[in-house]
Design a protein around this motif. Structure first.
Motif, PDB file in Angstrom:
ATOM      1  N   PRO A 235       0.855  -1.194   0.000  1.00 33.71           N
ATOM      2  CA  PRO A 235       0.000   0.000   0.000  1.00 33.71           C
ATOM      3  C   PRO A 235       0.891   1.244   0.000  1.00 33.71           C
ATOM      4  O   PRO A 235       1.924   1.280   0.641  1.00 33.71           O
ATOM      5  CB  PRO A 235      -0.803  -0.111   1.283  1.00 33.71           C
ATOM      6  N   ASP A 236       0.472   2.205  -0.781  1.00 35.78           N
ATOM      7  CA  ASP A 236       1.230   3.457  -0.825  1.00 35.78           C
ATOM      8  C   ASP A 236       1.184   4.127   0.538  1.00 35.78           C
ATOM      9  O   ASP A 236       0.149   4.156   1.200  1.00 35.78           O
ATOM     10  CB  ASP A 236       0.650   4.407  -1.864  1.00 35.78           C
ATOM     11  N   LYS A 237       2.309   4.659   0.887  1.00 34.46           N
ATOM     12  CA  LYS A 237       2.370   5.420   2.136  1.00 34.46           C
ATOM     13  C   LYS A 237       1.908   6.836   1.846  1.00 34.46           C
ATOM     14  O   LYS A 237       2.113   7.336   0.748  1.00 34.46           O
ATOM     15  CB  LYS A 237       3.799   5.443   2.666  1.00 34.46           C
ATOM     16  N   PRO A 238       1.306   7.458   2.829  1.00 33.84           N
ATOM     17  CA  PRO A 238       0.864   8.838   2.612  1.00 33.84           C
ATOM     18  C   PRO A 238       2.067   9.737   2.310  1.00 33.84           C
ATOM     19  O   PRO A 238       3.147   9.546   2.847  1.00 33.84           O
ATOM     20  CB  PRO A 238       0.206   9.236   3.924  1.00 33.84           C
ATOM     21  N   ARG A 239       1.834  10.674   1.426  1.00 36.20           N
ATOM     22  CA  ARG A 239       2.875  11.636   1.061  1.00 36.20           C
ATOM     23  C   ARG A 239       2.468  13.001   1.582  1.00 36.20           C
ATOM     24  O   ARG A 239       1.309  13.355   1.487  1.00 36.20           O
ATOM     25  CB  ARG A 239       3.049  11.702  -0.458  1.00 36.20           C
ATOM     26  N   PRO A 240       3.338  13.788   2.091  1.00 33.28           N
ATOM     27  CA  PRO A 240       4.740  13.545   2.410  1.00 33.28           C
ATOM     28  C   PRO A 240       4.850  12.587   3.595  1.00 33.28           C
ATOM     29  O   PRO A 240       3.929  12.460   4.386  1.00 33.28           O
ATOM     30  CB  PRO A 240       5.283  14.925   2.750  1.00 33.28           C
ATOM     31  N   SER A 241       5.979  11.945   3.685  1.00 33.89           N
ATOM     32  CA  SER A 241       6.156  10.942   4.739  1.00 33.89           C
ATOM     33  C   SER A 241       6.286  11.621   6.115  1.00 33.89           C
ATOM     34  O   SER A 241       6.572  12.810   6.217  1.00 33.89           O
ATOM     35  CB  SER A 241       7.391  10.082   4.454  1.00 33.89           C
TER      36      SER A 241
ATOM     37  N   TYR B  74       7.683  15.939   9.236  1.00 35.59           N
ATOM     38  CA  TYR B  74       7.321  16.735  10.408  1.00 35.59           C
ATOM     39  C   TYR B  74       8.571  17.316  11.074  1.00 35.59           C
ATOM     40  O   TYR B  74       8.538  18.405  11.630  1.00 35.59           O
ATOM     41  CB  TYR B  74       6.524  15.912  11.418  1.00 35.59           C
ATOM     42  N   LEU B  75       9.666  16.568  11.004  1.00 36.13           N
ATOM     43  CA  LEU B  75      10.922  17.083  11.555  1.00 36.13           C
ATOM     44  C   LEU B  75      11.373  18.331  10.800  1.00 36.13           C
ATOM     45  O   LEU B  75      11.935  19.255  11.390  1.00 36.13           O
ATOM     46  CB  LEU B  75      12.012  16.009  11.518  1.00 36.13           C
ATOM     47  N   ALA B  76      11.129  18.356   9.493  1.00 39.69           N
ATOM     48  CA  ALA B  76      11.477  19.548   8.706  1.00 39.69           C
ATOM     49  C   ALA B  76      10.647  20.743   9.159  1.00 39.69           C
ATOM     50  O   ALA B  76      11.093  21.891   9.067  1.00 39.69           O
ATOM     51  CB  ALA B  76      11.256  19.286   7.226  1.00 39.69           C
ATOM     52  N   GLY B  77       9.465  20.478   9.665  1.00 39.32           N
ATOM     53  CA  GLY B  77       8.618  21.552  10.170  1.00 39.32           C
ATOM     54  C   GLY B  77       9.195  22.216  11.409  1.00 39.32           C
ATOM     55  O   GLY B  77       8.844  23.356  11.732  1.00 39.32           O
TER      56      GLY B  77
ATOM     57  N   LEU C 176       0.573  22.329   6.978  1.00 36.03           N
ATOM     58  CA  LEU C 176       0.613  21.966   5.562  1.00 36.03           C
ATOM     59  C   LEU C 176       0.952  20.482   5.394  1.00 36.03           C
ATOM     60  O   LEU C 176       0.296  19.782   4.610  1.00 36.03           O
ATOM     61  CB  LEU C 176       1.641  22.832   4.815  1.00 36.03           C
ATOM     62  N   ILE C 177       1.925  19.997   6.118  1.00 36.16           N
ATOM     63  CA  ILE C 177       2.305  18.577   6.043  1.00 36.16           C
ATOM     64  C   ILE C 177       1.130  17.702   6.487  1.00 36.16           C
ATOM     65  O   ILE C 177       0.807  16.703   5.841  1.00 36.16           O
ATOM     66  CB  ILE C 177       3.566  18.298   6.886  1.00 36.16           C
ATOM     67  N   PHE C 178       0.456  18.092   7.553  1.00 37.77           N
ATOM     68  CA  PHE C 178      -0.681  17.336   8.054  1.00 37.77           C
ATOM     69  C   PHE C 178      -1.794  17.264   6.993  1.00 37.77           C
ATOM     70  O   PHE C 178      -2.339  16.192   6.715  1.00 37.77           O
ATOM     71  CB  PHE C 178      -1.212  17.972   9.343  1.00 37.77           C
ATOM     72  N   VAL C 179      -2.118  18.409   6.389  1.00 36.07           N
ATOM     73  CA  VAL C 179      -3.176  18.458   5.371  1.00 36.07           C
ATOM     74  C   VAL C 179      -2.803  17.596   4.166  1.00 36.07           C
ATOM     75  O   VAL C 179      -3.626  16.823   3.659  1.00 36.07           O
ATOM     76  CB  VAL C 179      -3.471  19.915   4.960  1.00 36.07           C
ATOM     77  N   LEU C 180      -1.559  17.712   3.693  1.00 31.58           N
ATOM     78  CA  LEU C 180      -1.130  16.906   2.546  1.00 31.58           C
ATOM     79  C   LEU C 180      -1.179  15.405   2.858  1.00 31.58           C
ATOM     80  O   LEU C 180      -1.566  14.609   2.008  1.00 31.58           O
ATOM     81  CB  LEU C 180       0.276  17.317   2.102  1.00 31.58           C
ATOM     82  N   ARG C 181      -0.793  15.028   4.062  1.00 28.65           N
ATOM     83  CA  ARG C 181      -0.853  13.604   4.441  1.00 28.65           C
ATOM     84  C   ARG C 181      -2.302  13.121   4.499  1.00 28.65           C
ATOM     85  O   ARG C 181      -2.605  12.014   4.071  1.00 28.65           O
ATOM     86  CB  ARG C 181      -0.146  13.372   5.782  1.00 28.65           C
ATOM     87  N   GLN C 182      -3.192  13.932   5.023  1.00 28.62           N
ATOM     88  CA  GLN C 182      -4.598  13.541   5.101  1.00 28.62           C
ATOM     89  C   GLN C 182      -5.199  13.378   3.708  1.00 28.62           C
ATOM     90  O   GLN C 182      -5.925  12.416   3.448  1.00 28.62           O
ATOM     91  CB  GLN C 182      -5.405  14.569   5.912  1.00 28.62           C
ATOM     92  N   ARG C 183      -4.891  14.278   2.806  1.00 27.92           N
ATOM     93  CA  ARG C 183      -5.379  14.163   1.425  1.00 27.92           C
ATOM     94  C   ARG C 183      -4.833  12.904   0.758  1.00 27.92           C
ATOM     95  O   ARG C 183      -5.537  12.210   0.030  1.00 27.92           O
ATOM     96  CB  ARG C 183      -4.966  15.385   0.608  1.00 27.92           C
ATOM     97  N   SER C 184      -3.571  12.623   1.003  1.00 27.82           N
ATOM     98  CA  SER C 184      -2.940  11.438   0.422  1.00 27.82           C
ATOM     99  C   SER C 184      -3.600  10.172   0.953  1.00 27.82           C
ATOM    100  O   SER C 184      -3.843   9.232   0.195  1.00 27.82           O
ATOM    101  CB  SER C 184      -1.428  11.436   0.737  1.00 27.82           C
ATOM    102  N   LYS C 185      -3.934  10.124   2.223  1.00 30.56           N
ATOM    103  CA  LYS C 185      -4.589   8.955   2.811  1.00 30.56           C
ATOM    104  C   LYS C 185      -5.982   8.769   2.209  1.00 30.56           C
ATOM    105  O   LYS C 185      -6.395   7.645   1.904  1.00 30.56           O
ATOM    106  CB  LYS C 185      -4.700   9.103   4.333  1.00 30.56           C
ATOM    107  N   ARG C 186      -6.712   9.868   2.054  1.00 36.89           N
ATOM    108  CA  ARG C 186      -8.051   9.791   1.475  1.00 36.89           C
ATOM    109  C   ARG C 186      -8.015   9.361   0.022  1.00 36.89           C
ATOM    110  O   ARG C 186      -8.865   8.611  -0.453  1.00 36.89           O
ATOM    111  CB  ARG C 186      -8.783  11.121   1.609  1.00 36.89           C
ATOM    112  N   ALA C 187      -7.025   9.817  -0.704  1.00 36.50           N
ATOM    113  CA  ALA C 187      -6.919   9.499  -2.152  1.00 36.50           C
ATOM    114  C   ALA C 187      -6.635   8.021  -2.374  1.00 36.50           C
ATOM    115  O   ALA C 187      -7.069   7.448  -3.356  1.00 36.50           O
ATOM    116  CB  ALA C 187      -5.824  10.353  -2.802  1.00 36.50           C
ATOM    117  N   ARG C 188      -5.893   7.397  -1.492  1.00 39.21           N
ATOM    118  CA  ARG C 188      -5.553   5.989  -1.712  1.00 39.21           C
ATOM    119  C   ARG C 188      -6.572   5.070  -1.060  1.00 39.21           C
ATOM    120  O   ARG C 188      -6.552   3.879  -1.280  1.00 39.21           O
ATOM    121  CB  ARG C 188      -4.144   5.687  -1.232  1.00 39.21           C
TER     122      ARG C 188
END
Length: 184
Positions: free
Chosen positions: A8-14, A18-21, A171-183
């Motif tokens: 299964p694809d992992k959510p992006r961004p990984s 969060y550490l970059a944040g 932003l990272i949280f939102v992108l990860r949530q969208r990625s989870k929903r898309a897959r």
């Protein structure tokens, strides 16, 4: 033909993103500490002497600050008088703070400043202490506006680092949530 089970694809961004944040927060804290160090830099002493001694001081900058060094501690009473080149007394404001400046291996604590703007020139300084031998130094005054500017800049850099860090994390949280929903 054997099929390889798909991973299964992992959510992006990984998640490590969060550490970059945290990077903007770390930069904001470092900038705030740097600005704070610049703000607390009291003027360097021009002349040092001991209580009970009269010192003639030549200041190239406006204002005058009296600092206490070795031998001084909270609660020790030290009275200082300053006279200009004409022998006229110069008014001092007592403003002892916990702020310190280290100059040539000695820790100095600003105690008095001239009440009114004083031009550069020659001054005579005498400080007396009850039974205590205390090192005294004279330095130019730091502009009051400069201290307030640095204090404001210190808070702004810290808050900017915190705000950018929170925005990146969101932003990272939102992108990860969208990625989870898309897959999913």
């Amino acid at each position: 033909m054997q099929t390889i089970p798909s991973r299964p694809d992992k959510p992006r961004p990984s998640a490590p993103w969060y550490l970059a944040g945290l990077l903007p927060l770390i930069i904001g804290i470092a900038a705030s500490v740097t600005v704070g160090a610049m703000a607390s830099a009291a003027p360097e002493p021009v002349e040092a002497f001991r209580t009970g001694e009269r010192a003639d001081v030549e200041l190239a900058e406006e204002g005058l600050t009296v600092l206490f060094g070795k031998g001084w501690k909270v609660g020790v009473s030290v009275r200082c008088s300053v006279h200009d080149a004409d022998g006229e007394p110069v008014r001092l404001t007592y403003g002892n703070t916990s702020q310190e400046v280290t100059f040539q291996g000695t820790k100095w604590y600003p105690a008095y400043e001239t009440s009114d703007p004083q031009p550069p020139g020659r001054y005579t300084v005498l400080c007396e202490a009850d039974g205590n031998d205390i090192e005294v130094a004279v330095a130019p005054s730091r502009e009051q506006g400069q201290g307030q500017l640095f204090d404001t800049l210190q808070y702004v850099t810290l808050l900017a680092g915190l705000a950018v860090s929170m925005a990146v994390m969101l932003l990272i949280f939102v992108l990860r949530q969208r990625s989870k929903r898309a897959r999913g």
